[in-house]
Design a protein around this motif. Structure first.
Motif, PDB file in Angstrom:
ATOM      1  N   ALA A   1      38.924  53.481  39.825  1.00 21.18           N
ATOM      2  CA  ALA A   1      38.007  52.389  40.195  1.00 21.18           C
ATOM      3  C   ALA A   1      38.561  51.086  39.631  1.00 21.18           C
ATOM      4  CB  ALA A   1      36.622  52.652  39.615  1.00 21.18           C
ATOM      5  N   VAL A   2      38.190  49.990  40.300  1.00 23.34           N
ATOM      6  CA  VAL A   2      38.643  48.681  39.819  1.00 23.34           C
ATOM      7  C   VAL A   2      37.497  47.682  39.929  1.00 23.34           C
ATOM      8  CG1 VAL A   2      39.524  47.886  42.085  1.00 23.34           C
ATOM      9  CG2 VAL A   2      40.528  46.980  39.973  1.00 23.34           C
ATOM     10  N   SER A   3      37.412  46.784  38.963  1.00 24.89           N
ATOM     11  CA  SER A   3      36.457  45.679  39.051  1.00 24.89           C
ATOM     12  C   SER A   3      37.193  44.398  39.386  1.00 24.89           C
ATOM     13  CB  SER A   3      35.699  45.512  37.729  1.00 24.89           C
ATOM     14  OG  SER A   3      34.799  46.583  37.576  1.00 24.89           O
ATOM     15  N   VAL A   4      36.564  43.604  40.229  1.00 22.73           N
ATOM     16  CA  VAL A   4      37.177  42.363  40.709  1.00 22.73           C
ATOM     17  C   VAL A   4      36.356  41.194  40.180  1.00 22.73           C
ATOM     18  CG1 VAL A   4      37.876  41.065  42.763  1.00 22.73           C
ATOM     19  CG2 VAL A   4      37.953  43.582  42.781  1.00 22.73           C
ATOM     20  N   ALA A   5      36.934  40.428  39.264  1.00 22.39           N
ATOM     21  CA  ALA A   5      36.218  39.306  38.624  1.00 22.39           C
ATOM     22  C   ALA A   5      37.073  38.050  38.724  1.00 22.39           C
ATOM     23  CB  ALA A   5      35.893  39.660  37.173  1.00 22.39           C
ATOM     24  N   THR A   6      37.377  37.698  39.961  1.00 23.86           N
ATOM     25  CA  THR A   6      38.214  36.540  40.273  1.00 23.86           C
ATOM     26  C   THR A   6      37.377  35.541  41.077  1.00 23.86           C
ATOM     27  OG1 THR A   6      38.867  37.727  42.255  1.00 23.86           O
ATOM     28  CG2 THR A   6      40.365  37.883  40.377  1.00 23.86           C
ATOM     29  N   PRO A   7      37.897  34.319  41.301  1.00 21.15           N
ATOM     30  CA  PRO A   7      37.159  33.383  42.168  1.00 21.15           C
ATOM     31  C   PRO A   7      36.917  33.958  43.570  1.00 21.15           C
ATOM     32  CG  PRO A   7      38.797  32.212  40.876  1.00 21.15           C
ATOM     33  CD  PRO A   7      39.043  33.686  40.648  1.00 21.15           C
ATOM     34  N   ASN A   8      35.880  33.435  44.221  1.00 23.90           N
ATOM     35  CA  ASN A   8      35.343  34.030  45.453  1.00 23.90           C
ATOM     36  C   ASN A   8      36.363  34.216  46.574  1.00 23.90           C
ATOM     37  OD1 ASN A   8      33.081  33.562  43.935  1.00 23.90           O
ATOM     38  ND2 ASN A   8      32.198  32.003  45.276  1.00 23.90           N
ATOM     39  N   ASN A   9      37.302  33.267  46.711  1.00 22.00           N
ATOM     40  CA  ASN A   9      38.206  33.302  47.865  1.00 22.00           C
ATOM     41  C   ASN A   9      39.147  34.498  47.838  1.00 22.00           C
ATOM     42  OD1 ASN A   9      39.472  32.012  45.599  1.00 22.00           O
ATOM     43  ND2 ASN A   9      41.131  31.375  46.938  1.00 22.00           N
ATOM     44  N   THR A  10      39.260  35.168  46.695  1.00 22.50           N
ATOM     45  CA  THR A  10      40.188  36.295  46.586  1.00 22.50           C
ATOM     46  C   THR A  10      39.492  37.645  46.778  1.00 22.50           C
ATOM     47  OG1 THR A  10      39.831  36.458  44.204  1.00 22.50           O
ATOM     48  CG2 THR A  10      41.599  34.995  44.910  1.00 22.50           C
TER      49      THR A  10
ATOM     50  N   GLU B   1      32.569  41.152  42.117  1.00 19.02           N
ATOM     51  CA  GLU B   1      31.668  40.042  41.813  1.00 19.02           C
ATOM     52  C   GLU B   1      31.026  39.521  43.097  1.00 19.02           C
ATOM     53  OE1 GLU B   1      30.011  38.706  39.853  1.00 19.02           O
ATOM     54  OE2 GLU B   1      30.734  39.475  37.960  1.00 19.02           O
ATOM     55  N   LYS B   2      29.928  38.805  42.896  1.00 20.60           N
ATOM     56  CA  LYS B   2      29.274  38.161  44.024  1.00 20.60           C
ATOM     57  C   LYS B   2      29.784  36.725  44.125  1.00 20.60           C
ATOM     58  CE  LYS B   2      27.300  35.374  42.260  1.00 20.60           C
ATOM     59  NZ  LYS B   2      27.691  34.344  41.268  1.00 20.60           N
ATOM     60  N   PRO B   3      29.684  36.064  45.264  1.00 21.34           N
ATOM     61  CA  PRO B   3      29.423  36.664  46.564  1.00 21.34           C
ATOM     62  C   PRO B   3      30.590  37.558  46.970  1.00 21.34           C
ATOM     63  CG  PRO B   3      30.014  34.341  46.803  1.00 21.34           C
ATOM     64  CD  PRO B   3      29.922  34.609  45.349  1.00 21.34           C
TER      65      PRO B   3
END
Ligand SMILES: NC(=O)c1ccc[n+]([C@@H]2O[C@H](COP(=O)([O-])OP(=O)(O)OC[C@H]3O[C@@H](n4cnc5c(N)ncnc54)[C@H](O)[C@@H]3O)[C@@H](O)[C@H]2O)c1
Length: 387
Positions: free
Chosen positions: A84-93, A111-113
């Motif tokens: 599993a991976v968590s994605v905590a980057t700016p929205n455009n990525t 992350e949202k959105p």
């Protein structure tokens, strides 16, 4: 709270590097109950800084990657690679990273959105279904136990028929153009990195999701939105927005999303008004729920107490009176993500059956809501059917 009987899920992160706003709480929440084990990461847009940070976190140097694509490819080759991976980057990525992760057979916590458009969200949903992968979205406030209490109260008819829903997430931290000095705010007010909205997506989607948890039986029929850029340089993105929504049962809702509510801290409040009584929750006092029955003195319900519905007690980590906070709420969500992933792996851990967690549909709904609000606002603040 019963402990997971399964092994920790091998977990990686994209983004959330040193100095990021949200990276630390992801790690704290995921690792809190040994649901996940951090074994790899590509933490930063700056490859060397990201690599050094991973090593400092205790990762094997070979698994602290410069780029997420390299991480997904290399980890897929390992018998002990991430699951599993968590994605905590700016929205455009988010869209590209989530898509690549799912294509590499990973469960994703994003992350949202979730992404910029409904069609992107639908593509991620189809991919997650085809690959039998969980997508969780970190609407972290929904992990507070008093949200479960509110949900149970509505379900059990304590409020009667729901009439009015008042939602707000209106902070004051960006009342001035702080983005001139602060990179974490700068990308949020640039449509190429933030997407079609600023505060609607950044803050408004949080109480919106909470309302979906508490009121699963209500469906938005139409809405009208006006958005403003009080700090002019933020145009075309808004730093304030007001949305009016009608549900299919005739109930009405308002959502105030703002970053320019000067003097306010978070200002996230959810008030549900029924024909008999109202409830109100405020994220700065998350252990309490105000219960106001017409004609009676208002009551403050407290987390951890025996008079609450059982659903509101499942995640208790300490008795009532001791404040639990956002870190516990996030850890509750990460536990639910972990249980959902374990189930997908054919394991059946006990503990949180029936508790909601924000999955791909919650991510999709957030994107859909922003898209509808923007469509209404940009047409001059008119009613639009909810598409
Ligand atoms: N759920 C919540 O309550 C909550 C709160 C704050 C932020 N967020 C969301 O979290 C996300 C990140 O926000 P933030 O405030 O932490 O941003 P930030 O700018 O503070 O940090 C972003 C991090 O991502 C890294 N990064 C950027 N591009 C990358 C790439 N291609 N590969 C690897 N790393 C990369 C940066 O180096 C940095 O470490 C946003 O989508 C935001 O909306 C959610």
């Amino acid at each position: 709270m019963s402990a997971s009987k399964t092994k920790p899920i091998r977990w990686g992160m994209v983004g959330g590097g040193r100095g990021s706003q949200i990276g630390y709480i992801h790690r704290s929440a995921a690792l809190r109950d040994s649901t996940f084990e951090l074994v790899a990461g590509a933490f930063d847009i700056d490859p060397e800084r990201g690599r050094a940070f991973g090593v400092e976190l205790g990762l094997d140097e070979a698994r602290s990657y410069r780029q997420y694509a390299a991480m997904f490819a290399a980890e897929a080759e390992r018998p002990d690679g991430i699951e599993a991976v968590s994605v905590a980057t700016p929205n455009n990525t988010h869209f590209a990273i989530c898509k690549a992760a799912l294509e590499h057979g990973l469960h994703v916590i994003c992350e949202k959105p979730l992404c910029f458009t409904v069609s992107e969200a639908q593509e991620l949903k189809a991919l997650s279904q085809a690959r039998h992968k969980i997508v969780g979205v970190t609407y972290g406030y929904a992990g507070h136990q008093m949200i479960e209490q509110a949900r149970a109260m509505v379900k059990n008819g304590d409020l009667g028929e729901i009439r009015i829903v008042n939602l707000q997430f209106a902070h004051g931290f960006h009342s001035a153009p702080v983005e001139d000095q602060n990179p974490s705010t700068r990308w949020r007010v640039d449509p190429t990195t933030a997407g079609p909205s600023y505060v609607l997506g950044d803050v408004g989607t949080h109480p919106l999701y909470i309302s979906e948890v508490i009121l699963p039986h209500l469906t938005i029929k139409r809405l009208m939105c006006a958005r403003q850029s009080f700090v002019k340089s933020r145009a075309p993105l808004e730093d304030n927005a007001v949305t009016l929504m009608e549900y299919d049962n005739g109930a009405i809702a308002t959502v105030w999303s703002s970053a320019v509510n000067a003097g306010s801290m978070h200002g996230q409040k959810v008030r549900i008004v029924g024909e008999k009584a109202s409830i109100e929750w405020w994220d700065e006092r998350p252990n309490q729920l105000s219960y106001e029955v017409q004609g009676e003195p208002a009551r403050i319900l407290e987390r951890g107490m025996g008079y609450l519905y059982p659903e509101a007690r499942i995640d208790d980590r300490i008795g009532g009176g001791h404040p639990e906070g956002l870190f516990e709420a996030w850890a509750n969500l990460y536990r639910r993500f972990g249980f959902a992933i374990s189930k997908e792996h054919g394991l059946a851990p006990d503990g949180i059956e029936g508790l909601a967690f924000p999955g791909i549909d919650a991510g999709l709904e957030g994107v859909r809501w922003v898209e509808n609000c923007v469509r209404s606002a940009d047409a001059g603040g008119v009613w639009v059917d909810y598409l």
